[in-house]
Scaffold this motif. Structure first.
Motif, mmCIF file in Angstrom:
data_model
loop_
_atom_site.group_PDB
_atom_site.id
_atom_site.type_symbol
_atom_site.label_atom_id
_atom_site.label_comp_id
_atom_site.label_asym_id
_atom_site.label_seq_id
_atom_site.Cartn_x
_atom_site.Cartn_y
_atom_site.Cartn_z
ATOM 1 N N HIS A 151 0.818 -1.221 0.000
ATOM 2 C CA HIS A 151 0.000 0.000 0.000
ATOM 3 C C HIS A 151 0.845 1.262 0.000
ATOM 4 C CE1 HIS A 151 -3.936 -1.846 0.905
ATOM 5 N NE2 HIS A 151 -3.266 -2.707 1.647
ATOM 6 N N SER A 152 0.494 2.205 -0.889
ATOM 7 C CA SER A 152 1.152 3.516 -0.848
ATOM 8 C C SER A 152 0.470 4.388 0.203
ATOM 9 C CB SER A 152 1.065 4.182 -2.221
ATOM 10 O OG SER A 152 -0.297 4.299 -2.601
ATOM 11 N N SER A 206 0.474 8.095 -0.290
ATOM 12 C CA SER A 206 1.099 9.113 -1.130
ATOM 13 C C SER A 206 0.962 10.543 -0.625
ATOM 14 C CB SER A 206 0.543 9.003 -2.546
ATOM 15 O OG SER A 206 -0.855 9.107 -2.484
ATOM 16 N N LYS A 211 7.512 6.308 -0.050
ATOM 17 C CA LYS A 211 7.819 5.543 -1.266
ATOM 18 C C LYS A 211 6.627 4.687 -1.702
ATOM 19 C CE LYS A 211 11.014 2.099 -2.952
ATOM 20 N NZ LYS A 211 12.193 1.291 -2.670
ATOM 21 N N LYS A 212 6.349 4.684 -2.989
ATOM 22 C CA LYS A 212 5.251 3.855 -3.517
ATOM 23 C C LYS A 212 5.761 2.443 -3.769
ATOM 24 C CE LYS A 212 2.338 7.029 -6.159
ATOM 25 N NZ LYS A 212 2.862 8.366 -6.115
ATOM 26 N N ASP A 221 -4.539 3.171 -1.919
ATOM 27 C CA ASP A 221 -3.681 4.095 -1.169
ATOM 28 C C ASP A 221 -4.316 4.285 0.219
ATOM 29 O OD1 ASP A 221 -1.460 6.344 -1.587
ATOM 30 O OD2 ASP A 221 -3.088 7.210 -0.403
#
Ligand code: HEC
Length: 260
Positions: A64-65, A67, A114-115, A134
């Motif tokens: 999971h990002s 962001s 970080k993605k 996300d």
């Protein structure tokens, strides 16, 4: 004819209601937990949120990002800049070098989290066709977010513990993940947490339940980092209005005192 239409409409409406009731009936309400951040004076439990960051980073970040957050935002959880630098020292992020060539370099506090995947398609391809969402605002995006996510993370039932009726009704196979609280029960996320999945620096015992509570505390903070300011302002406004109302009442009394 008109009567027929009306009756038809009523029948259709009650059928639809019944369908909704049945659908809702299969996913139980998540149990209510007490959260430190709820209520008009609630604040985030900093220690729990810091542990929650550890759970996110060591477990959830693989898929999971997050962001909307930068690493330096972690300072709002009570960490110093050096502590943040220390936390992220092993994270490598993609960048371009002076020649424009893609490279990996150590993360800096000003970097966004970080993605795990370059884009949604790659994320879906790596996760049986379902891209992990996300998590930046997931706590706000789900009804009863904190209770629901805690229940989701602790609500997996292994295949051999399912009743034959559940297996039949939801067409569950050995390869599916059955979750009591996920709508439809079959979820593409394998159980991410288990006892001692992480080792907490502060000595807290890492049960599945504890890890879930901590990561929810962290994600709740991530989805509304300025909640405490908002509540403080609200309390000040209410106090001001109370004082103002008292003052106005006193003024009114004194202005009218000789008119009676
Ligand atoms: C191995 C990859 C993987 C890991 C690790 C992982 N997840 Fe997921 N997660 C997924 C996938 C895939 C989905 C989409 C599931 C679906 O829609 O069926 C998902 C969905 C979710 C959802 C949304 C559920 C909903 O109602 O739509 C939440 C919340 C979530 N994950 C939280 C977490 C948390 C918190 C962690 C860390 C403790 C975590 N996940 C770890 C892959 C992962």
């Amino acid at each position: 004819m008109r009567k027929l239409l009306v009756t038809g409409a009523i029948a259709a409406a009650s059928l639809a209601t019944a369908a909704v009731a049945i659908a809702a009936g299969t996913t139980p309400h998540p149990p209510h937990k007490h959260w430190h951040f709820q209520g008009p004076f609630g604040t985030y439990d900093r220690a729990a949120a810091q542990r929650g960051y550890q759970v996110y980073q060591e477990v959830c970040a693989a898929c999971h990002s997050l962001s909307l957050l930068a690493y330096r935002n972690l300072m709002e959880l009570g960490l110093t800049e050096n502590q943040v630098k220390d936390l992220i020292k092993d994270i490598q992020v993609p960048d371009l070098n002076d020649d424009g060539q893609p490279i990996e370099r150590p993360a800096r506090p000003s970097d966004r989290f970080k993605k795990p995947f370059p884009n949604e398609a790659a994320a879906a391809a790596a996760n049986n066709g379902k891209a992990p969402p996300d998590l930046s605002v997931i706590v706000k995006a789900r009804e009863n977010g904190p209770d629901y996510i805690h229940a989701l993370l602790t609500g997996y039932v292994p295949f051999d513990k399912l009743t034959p009726e559940q297996i039949k009704e939801f067409a569950v196979t050995k390869d599916d993940n059955f979750n009591t609280y996920f709508p439809g029960h079959k979820i593409a996320m394998a159980p991410p947490l288990s006892d001692d999945k992480v080792t907490y620096a502060d000595g807290t015992k890492a049960t599945t339940d504890q890890e879930a509570s901590d990561v929810v505390e962290f994600l709740a903070w991530a989805s509304e980092p300025h909640m405490e300011d908002r509540k403080r302002t609200g309390v000040r406004v209410v106090l001001f209005l109370l004082a103002m109302a008292g003052l106005m009442y006193a003024v009114k009394r004194s202005v009218w005192s000789d008119k009676h």
